[in-house]
Design an enzyme around this catalytic site. Sequence first.
Site, PDB file in Angstrom:
ATOM      1  N   LYS A 189      -4.476  -1.930  -1.609  1.00 38.56           N
ATOM      2  CA  LYS A 189      -5.301  -2.616  -2.623  1.00 38.56           C
ATOM      3  C   LYS A 189      -5.974  -3.854  -2.042  1.00 38.56           C
ATOM      4  O   LYS A 189      -7.104  -4.192  -2.412  1.00 38.56           O
ATOM      5  CB  LYS A 189      -4.466  -2.994  -3.852  1.00 38.56           C
ATOM      6  CG  LYS A 189      -4.541  -1.962  -4.951  1.00 38.56           C
ATOM      7  CD  LYS A 189      -3.643  -0.772  -4.745  1.00 38.56           C
ATOM      8  CE  LYS A 189      -4.252   0.495  -4.316  1.00 38.56           C
ATOM      9  NZ  LYS A 189      -3.302   1.582  -4.081  1.00 38.56           N
ATOM     10  N   GLY A 211      -6.477  13.748  -2.263  1.00 39.85           N
ATOM     11  CA  GLY A 211      -5.628  13.134  -3.298  1.00 39.85           C
ATOM     12  C   GLY A 211      -5.807  11.627  -3.288  1.00 39.85           C
ATOM     13  O   GLY A 211      -6.722  11.091  -2.644  1.00 39.85           O
ATOM     14  N   GLU A 256     -10.526  19.338   1.498  1.00 35.53           N
ATOM     15  CA  GLU A 256      -9.519  19.558   0.450  1.00 35.53           C
ATOM     16  C   GLU A 256      -9.286  21.052   0.259  1.00 35.53           C
ATOM     17  O   GLU A 256     -10.232  21.829   0.160  1.00 35.53           O
ATOM     18  CB  GLU A 256     -10.008  18.885  -0.853  1.00 35.53           C
ATOM     19  CG  GLU A 256      -9.286  19.273  -2.116  1.00 35.53           C
ATOM     20  CD  GLU A 256      -7.770  19.047  -2.093  1.00 35.53           C
ATOM     21  OE1 GLU A 256      -7.317  17.992  -1.603  1.00 35.53           O
ATOM     22  OE2 GLU A 256      -7.056  19.953  -2.574  1.00 35.53           O
ATOM     23  N   MET A 280       5.421  10.222  -7.370  1.00 32.88           N
ATOM     24  CA  MET A 280       5.806   9.198  -6.385  1.00 32.88           C
ATOM     25  C   MET A 280       4.980   7.956  -6.648  1.00 32.88           C
ATOM     26  O   MET A 280       3.899   7.767  -6.072  1.00 32.88           O
ATOM     27  CB  MET A 280       5.590   9.728  -4.972  1.00 32.88           C
ATOM     28  CG  MET A 280       6.621  10.755  -4.574  1.00 32.88           C
ATOM     29  SD  MET A 280       6.474  11.178  -2.840  1.00 32.88           S
ATOM     30  CE  MET A 280       7.946  12.153  -2.585  1.00 32.88           C
ATOM     31  N   HIS A 336       5.809   2.078  -9.995  1.00 37.82           N
ATOM     32  CA  HIS A 336       6.304   1.668 -11.315  1.00 37.82           C
ATOM     33  C   HIS A 336       7.303   2.665 -11.886  1.00 37.82           C
ATOM     34  O   HIS A 336       8.168   2.299 -12.669  1.00 37.82           O
ATOM     35  CB  HIS A 336       5.137   1.429 -12.285  1.00 37.82           C
ATOM     36  CG  HIS A 336       4.050   2.448 -12.214  1.00 37.82           C
ATOM     37  ND1 HIS A 336       3.090   2.432 -11.226  1.00 37.82           N
ATOM     38  CD2 HIS A 336       3.780   3.518 -12.973  1.00 37.82           C
ATOM     39  CE1 HIS A 336       2.263   3.452 -11.404  1.00 37.82           C
ATOM     40  NE2 HIS A 336       2.666   4.129 -12.459  1.00 37.82           N
ATOM     41  N   HIS A 353     -14.667  -9.211 -27.730  1.00 32.94           N
ATOM     42  CA  HIS A 353     -16.044  -8.848 -27.375  1.00 32.94           C
ATOM     43  C   HIS A 353     -16.669  -9.963 -26.553  1.00 32.94           C
ATOM     44  O   HIS A 353     -16.535 -11.123 -26.922  1.00 32.94           O
ATOM     45  CB  HIS A 353     -16.873  -8.648 -28.646  1.00 32.94           C
ATOM     46  CG  HIS A 353     -18.323  -8.360 -28.335  1.00 32.94           C
ATOM     47  ND1 HIS A 353     -18.735  -7.149 -27.844  1.00 32.94           N
ATOM     48  CD2 HIS A 353     -19.427  -9.151 -28.416  1.00 32.94           C
ATOM     49  CE1 HIS A 353     -20.048  -7.203 -27.656  1.00 32.94           C
ATOM     50  NE2 HIS A 353     -20.490  -8.396 -27.983  1.00 32.94           N
TER      51      HIS A 353
HETATM   52  C1  LIG Z   1      -0.944   4.192   1.212  1.00 32.06           C
HETATM   53  C2  LIG Z   1      -0.126   4.221  -0.048  1.00 32.06           C
HETATM   54  C3  LIG Z   1      -0.618   3.655  -1.200  1.00 32.06           C
HETATM   55  C4  LIG Z   1       0.138   3.677  -2.370  1.00 32.06           C
HETATM   56  N1  LIG Z   1      -0.385   3.098  -3.482  1.00 32.06           N
HETATM   57  C5  LIG Z   1       0.317   3.100  -4.629  1.00 32.06           C
HETATM   58  C6  LIG Z   1      -0.178   2.458  -5.786  1.00 32.06           C
HETATM   59  O1  LIG Z   1      -1.270   1.891  -5.783  1.00 32.06           O
HETATM   60  N2  LIG Z   1       0.578   2.477  -6.902  1.00 32.06           N
HETATM   61  C7  LIG Z   1       1.795   3.103  -6.948  1.00 32.06           C
HETATM   62  O2  LIG Z   1       2.444   3.105  -8.005  1.00 32.06           O
HETATM   63  N3  LIG Z   1       2.318   3.724  -5.853  1.00 32.06           N
HETATM   64  C8  LIG Z   1       1.603   3.717  -4.704  1.00 32.06           C
HETATM   65  N4  LIG Z   1       2.138   4.307  -3.579  1.00 32.06           N
HETATM   66  C9  LIG Z   1       3.465   4.956  -3.688  1.00 32.06           C
HETATM   67  C10 LIG Z   1       4.598   3.906  -3.670  1.00 32.06           C
HETATM   68  O3  LIG Z   1       4.510   3.143  -2.495  1.00 32.06           O
HETATM   69  C11 LIG Z   1       5.951   4.588  -3.761  1.00 32.06           C
HETATM   70  O4  LIG Z   1       5.972   5.455  -4.880  1.00 32.06           O
HETATM   71  C12 LIG Z   1       7.067   3.568  -3.915  1.00 32.06           C
HETATM   72  O5  LIG Z   1       7.099   2.676  -2.837  1.00 32.06           O
HETATM   73  C13 LIG Z   1       8.431   4.272  -4.035  1.00 32.06           C
HETATM   74  O6  LIG Z   1       9.416   3.333  -4.181  1.00 32.06           O
HETATM   75  P1  LIG Z   1      10.924   3.618  -3.745  1.00 32.06           P
HETATM   76  O7  LIG Z   1      11.674   2.388  -4.098  1.00 32.06           O
HETATM   77  O8  LIG Z   1      11.378   4.910  -4.292  1.00 32.06           O
HETATM   78  O9  LIG Z   1      10.869   3.834  -2.162  1.00 32.06           O
HETATM   79  P2  LIG Z   1      10.199   3.049  -0.947  1.00 32.06           P
HETATM   80  O10 LIG Z   1       9.201   2.071  -1.398  1.00 32.06           O
HETATM   81  O11 LIG Z   1       9.765   4.093   0.016  1.00 32.06           O
HETATM   82  O12 LIG Z   1      11.391   2.215  -0.337  1.00 32.06           O
HETATM   83  C14 LIG Z   1      12.491   2.818   0.279  1.00 32.06           C
HETATM   84  C15 LIG Z   1      13.126   1.800   1.216  1.00 32.06           C
HETATM   85  O13 LIG Z   1      14.365   2.328   1.672  1.00 32.06           O
HETATM   86  C16 LIG Z   1      14.545   1.986   3.033  1.00 32.06           C
HETATM   87  N5  LIG Z   1      15.534   2.928   3.582  1.00 32.06           N
HETATM   88  C17 LIG Z   1      15.391   4.260   3.799  1.00 32.06           C
HETATM   89  N6  LIG Z   1      16.544   4.779   4.242  1.00 32.06           N
HETATM   90  C18 LIG Z   1      17.427   3.771   4.306  1.00 32.06           C
HETATM   91  C19 LIG Z   1      18.794   3.679   4.676  1.00 32.06           C
HETATM   92  N7  LIG Z   1      19.499   4.763   5.049  1.00 32.06           N
HETATM   93  N8  LIG Z   1      19.382   2.470   4.641  1.00 32.06           N
HETATM   94  C20 LIG Z   1      18.703   1.353   4.250  1.00 32.06           C
HETATM   95  N9  LIG Z   1      17.409   1.393   3.890  1.00 32.06           N
HETATM   96  C21 LIG Z   1      16.791   2.580   3.905  1.00 32.06           C
HETATM   97  C22 LIG Z   1      13.151   2.116   3.606  1.00 32.06           C
HETATM   98  O14 LIG Z   1      13.031   1.366   4.809  1.00 32.06           O
HETATM   99  C23 LIG Z   1      12.309   1.531   2.466  1.00 32.06           C
HETATM  100  O15 LIG Z   1      12.141   0.142   2.619  1.00 32.06           O
HETATM  101  C24 LIG Z   1       1.417   4.283  -2.386  1.00 32.06           C
HETATM  102  C25 LIG Z   1       1.943   4.845  -1.217  1.00 32.06           C
HETATM  103  C26 LIG Z   1       1.185   4.822  -0.059  1.00 32.06           C
HETATM  104  C27 LIG Z   1       1.768   5.407   1.189  1.00 32.06           C
END
Ligand SMILES: Cc1cc2nc3c(=O)[nH]c(=O)nc-3n(C[C@H](O)[C@H](O)[C@H](O)COP(=O)(O)OP(=O)(O)OC[C@H]3O[C@@H](n4cnc5c(N)ncnc54)[C@H](O)[C@@H]3O)c2cc1C
Length: 468
Positions: free
Chosen positions: A52, A184, A205, A321, A324, A447
């Site tokens: 962003k 996507g 795509e 994925m 929020h 408005h």
């Molecule tokens: C380029 C991009 C843009 C995106 N834009 C958006 C957006 O605008 N809006 C939106 O809602 N979503 C967006 N997403 C998706 C969003 O980032 C994910 O859905 C979100 O981060 C998922 O959250 P999470 O907590 O499940 O996992 P993650 O954010 O993936 O966090 C998991 C964490 O666990 C850690 N981890 C993994 N295994 C272990 C372990 N064994 N021990 C300790 N730590 C570990 C990792 O290092 C990581 O820090 C985007 C994703 C990408 C790639």
Amino acid sequence: MAEVFDVVYVGAGPGGYTGAIRAAQLGLKTAIIEKGPTLGGTCLNVGCIPSKALLDSSEHYAGALHELAGHGVKVKDVQLDLPTMMGRKEKIVKDLTNGVAYLMKKNKITHFTGKGKLVTANQIEIAGADGTKQVIDTKNIVLATGSVVNELPTVPFDGKTIISSTEALSLPAVPKHLVVIGGGVIGLELGSVWLRLGSKVTVLEYTDHICGAMDLGMTKKLQTIMAKQGMEFMLEVKVTGAKSGKGGVEVSYEDIKEKTSKTITGDVVLVATGRKPYSEGLGLETLGIERDKRGVVNVNDHFQTTVPNVYAIGDLIRGPMLAHKAEEEGVAVAEILAGQSGHVNYETVPGVIYTWPELASVGATEEELKAKGIEYNSGSFPFTANARAKAIGMTDGMVKILADKTTDRVLGVHVLGPRASDVLAEAVVAMEFGGSAEDIARSFHGHPTLSEVMREAALAVAKRARQA
Ligand SMILES: Cc1cc2nc3c(=O)[nH]c(=O)nc-3n(C[C@H](O)[C@H](O)[C@H](O)COP(=O)(O)OP(=O)(O)OC[C@H]3O[C@@H](n4cnc5c(N)ncnc54)[C@H](O)[C@@H]3O)c2cc1C
């Protein structure tokens, strides 16, 4: 006696850190384990936030080139300073990840740095980057290890010319021709960044439309608008391989309709074909925690895995994925553990594509309603007839509201337009409260605001829009 935590979140992305804060607020003795050097997970480090930041910066650049003169603002010699743009993005990421570290301290959450691995249902081993190991005890565990990029076996990453979203957030120079595999959300957002900064961008795509399962009518409109901006789309093509050479990367593909094989050459290829759950080295097998074929951890309605005191949330489990969605699940588990009735309403998870204009959506699409045989009324209204959109100079797009034919209850809302992500918010609240199109139509809307398009679309459900 060794310290015993009430709950340990493994992974400090939006699911883990938000859940941990809620757990601590509710008086649970809470810890979080993160293998990375900073907190915030994919979202803050290489996802939502840096993308962003670049989308906003590139929008300013494109605006200075193409829009400002129309506002009567003359700027001479507009130049791109990519290192400054990247530096700004990195500072935002740093500020926000430091902010999460501060919140951990403030809420007295114990933060362990290292890779977590389940030893038993009550013990986690943490392996530090320096080779040190320690085992901690806990009553409950929440797996929040997120997801990683899906690599196409036929187009393996080399990190420089064949890249994932992570590298596309930090390219050292503007590619001449960026070929994006996958139409996507990630492909379109990062494709937009580089298009605005001067790249030729071609999106390949596999299906016959962009934006996955979003409302088809809206995604077709978005494609038309983005094509006018210069993005090239090749739909119904199956990428079969890629070869790097002196002249760039040659991507081979099959044209599904023509049944022919062709190639396209770009200097950089972004593979944006989705992400997969990440649970490598987590020790799920030791405890017999079940996953499906795609690696998605199976959970019940209370986020319990097949081991009842081990929960899982976020990208690791079923559902969209999205940051929020992960946050709400992290909070729900904390509340369940504290004896409350934590719950997530999956009917109202908003989804946004931050292109220009943005496409934001909540609830059912027309295609879904038709497939389920649900009768509905549809009301739509364009941004061209909205005073604020005219003042801003961004009139592309429209709002569409789908409401139950009998009860008028809002079933789905789709916004294509300026700041659609923010315009959508009231629809999410209306749906959360089981509101009707009439409720939105009868609510005040300041408005002139972009939100008036939402009100007019709600009026249009009953065929009584006033402004057009
Ligand atoms: C380029 C991009 C843009 C995106 N834009 C958006 C957006 O605008 N809006 C939106 O809602 N979503 C967006 N997403 C998706 C969003 O980032 C994910 O859905 C979100 O981060 C998922 O959250 P999470 O907590 O499940 O996992 P993650 O954010 O993936 O966090 C998991 C964490 O666990 C850690 N981890 C993994 N295994 C272990 C372990 N064994 N021990 C300790 N730590 C570990 C990792 O290092 C990581 O820090 C985007 C994703 C990408 C790639």
